[in-house]
Design a protein around this motif. Structure first.
Motif, PDB file in Angstrom:
ATOM      1  N   UNK A  76      -5.222  -5.536 -45.307  1.00  9.87           N
ATOM      2  CA  UNK A  76      -6.195  -5.640 -44.037  1.00  9.87           C
ATOM      3  C   UNK A  76      -4.858  -6.268 -43.032  1.00  9.87           C
ATOM      4  N   UNK A  77      -4.807  -5.386 -41.963  1.00 15.11           N
ATOM      5  CA  UNK A  77      -3.917  -6.125 -40.940  1.00 15.11           C
ATOM      6  C   UNK A  77      -4.692  -6.935 -39.844  1.00 15.11           C
ATOM      7  N   UNK A  78      -4.063  -8.033 -39.606  1.00 18.39           N
ATOM      8  CA  UNK A  78      -5.003  -8.981 -38.924  1.00 18.39           C
ATOM      9  C   UNK A  78      -4.243  -9.682 -38.009  1.00 18.39           C
ATOM     10  N   UNK A  79      -4.520 -10.235 -36.708  1.00 22.05           N
ATOM     11  CA  UNK A  79      -3.607 -11.105 -35.868  1.00 22.05           C
ATOM     12  C   UNK A  79      -3.129 -12.280 -36.517  1.00 22.05           C
ATOM     13  N   UNK A  80      -2.205 -13.116 -35.963  1.00 17.92           N
ATOM     14  CA  UNK A  80      -1.869 -14.475 -36.414  1.00 17.92           C
ATOM     15  C   UNK A  80      -2.884 -15.407 -36.703  1.00 17.92           C
ATOM     16  N   UNK A  81      -3.684 -15.510 -35.896  1.00 20.61           N
ATOM     17  CA  UNK A  81      -5.059 -16.577 -36.207  1.00 20.61           C
ATOM     18  C   UNK A  81      -5.796 -16.400 -37.263  1.00 20.61           C
ATOM     19  N   UNK A  82      -6.027 -15.060 -37.711  1.00 21.58           N
ATOM     20  CA  UNK A  82      -6.869 -14.651 -38.720  1.00 21.58           C
ATOM     21  C   UNK A  82      -5.907 -14.864 -39.903  1.00 21.58           C
ATOM     22  N   UNK A  83      -4.499 -14.655 -39.815  1.00 23.09           N
ATOM     23  CA  UNK A  83      -3.702 -14.552 -40.923  1.00 23.09           C
ATOM     24  C   UNK A  83      -3.574 -16.117 -41.756  1.00 23.09           C
ATOM     25  N   UNK A  84      -3.490 -16.838 -40.289  1.00 21.09           N
ATOM     26  CA  UNK A  84      -3.386 -18.259 -40.588  1.00 21.09           C
ATOM     27  C   UNK A  84      -4.623 -18.754 -41.392  1.00 21.09           C
ATOM     28  N   UNK A  85      -5.728 -18.338 -40.939  1.00 20.93           N
ATOM     29  CA  UNK A  85      -7.099 -19.087 -41.323  1.00 20.93           C
ATOM     30  C   UNK A  85      -7.527 -17.878 -42.743  1.00 20.93           C
ATOM     31  N   UNK A  86      -6.807 -17.085 -42.966  1.00 23.77           N
ATOM     32  CA  UNK A  86      -7.251 -16.097 -44.181  1.00 23.77           C
ATOM     33  C   UNK A  86      -8.472 -15.696 -43.850  1.00 23.77           C
ATOM     34  N   UNK A  87      -8.913 -15.074 -42.511  1.00 28.24           N
ATOM     35  CA  UNK A  87      -9.974 -14.523 -42.563  1.00 28.24           C
ATOM     36  C   UNK A  87      -9.829 -13.073 -42.011  1.00 28.24           C
ATOM     37  N   UNK A  88     -10.796 -12.245 -42.395  1.00 34.75           N
ATOM     38  CA  UNK A  88     -10.621 -10.512 -41.643  1.00 34.75           C
ATOM     39  C   UNK A  88     -11.129 -10.606 -40.403  1.00 34.75           C
ATOM     40  N   UNK A  89     -11.480 -11.590 -39.459  1.00 30.64           N
ATOM     41  CA  UNK A  89     -12.013 -11.377 -38.235  1.00 30.64           C
ATOM     42  C   UNK A  89     -11.136 -10.887 -37.375  1.00 30.64           C
ATOM     43  N   UNK A  90     -11.480  -9.939 -36.439  1.00 32.05           N
ATOM     44  CA  UNK A  90     -10.451  -9.251 -35.626  1.00 32.05           C
ATOM     45  C   UNK A  90      -9.418  -8.531 -36.295  1.00 32.05           C
TER      46      UNK A  90
END
Length: 164
Positions: A76-90
């Motif tokens: 899943x490609x994610x924005x940086x904030x989601x990458x840092x938090x390990x969430x697939x949000x956004x």
């Protein structure tokens, strides 16, 4: 007859350069097998993919090849904030669940990818790559991208062919 032979020589010369031109087109991208022989999995070292990416240079139109068994991992490609938090949000685009998965890098900047299965991302199955402008360099030993010089047909003393 001589004009026909001269045309054949010019055509044959052009065909000699065609493989070089095709090779240059194919060399415009690099396929990066994510994690090399390890593939896309939960690594034993949480910094594994950061270390792997730091040894590579990524360019526009390069391809990331994520090797994993279908439905065991995902990408899943994610924005940086989601990458840092390990969430697939956004998330950016669709979740890829079938492996191997090839992702073409179509924009400059940093791209972030995670696995959303269980706690895989928290275990280090996440990748950030920075794409520079320009295309991948031509591999060593490959012909340069300069335009080939095709010899002109030699003048002939034969009469012109009859018109039809």
């Amino acid at each position: 007859m001589a004009k026909t032979c001269d045309f054949c020589v010019a055509a044959a010369s052009a065909l000699i350069f065609l493989p070089s031109l095709l090779l240059n087109c194919a060399a415009a991208q690099t396929v990066h097998v994510v994690g090399d022989t390890t593939g896309w999995t939960v690594p034993s070292d949480a910094n594994f993919y950061a270390t792997w990416a730091s040894s590579k240079t990524f360019h526009l139109n390069d391809v990331l090849s994520f090797n994993f068994p279908t439905n065991v991992h995902d990408v899943v490609r994610v924005p940086k904030a989601s990458f840092d938090a390990c969430t697939s949000g956004n998330q950016i685009g669709a979740t890829i669940t079938a492996g191997p998965a090839n992702v073409t890098l179509k924009e400059t900047g940093t791209h972030y990818f995670i696995c959303t299965v269980g706690q895989h991302c928290q275990g280090g199955q996440k990748l950030a790559v920075t794409v520079g402008s320009g295309s991948s360099p031509t591999p060593a030993g490959a012909p340069s991208s300069s335009t080939p010089q095709i010899p002109s047909p030699r003048p002939s003393s034969a009469p012109p062919p009859p018109s039809s």
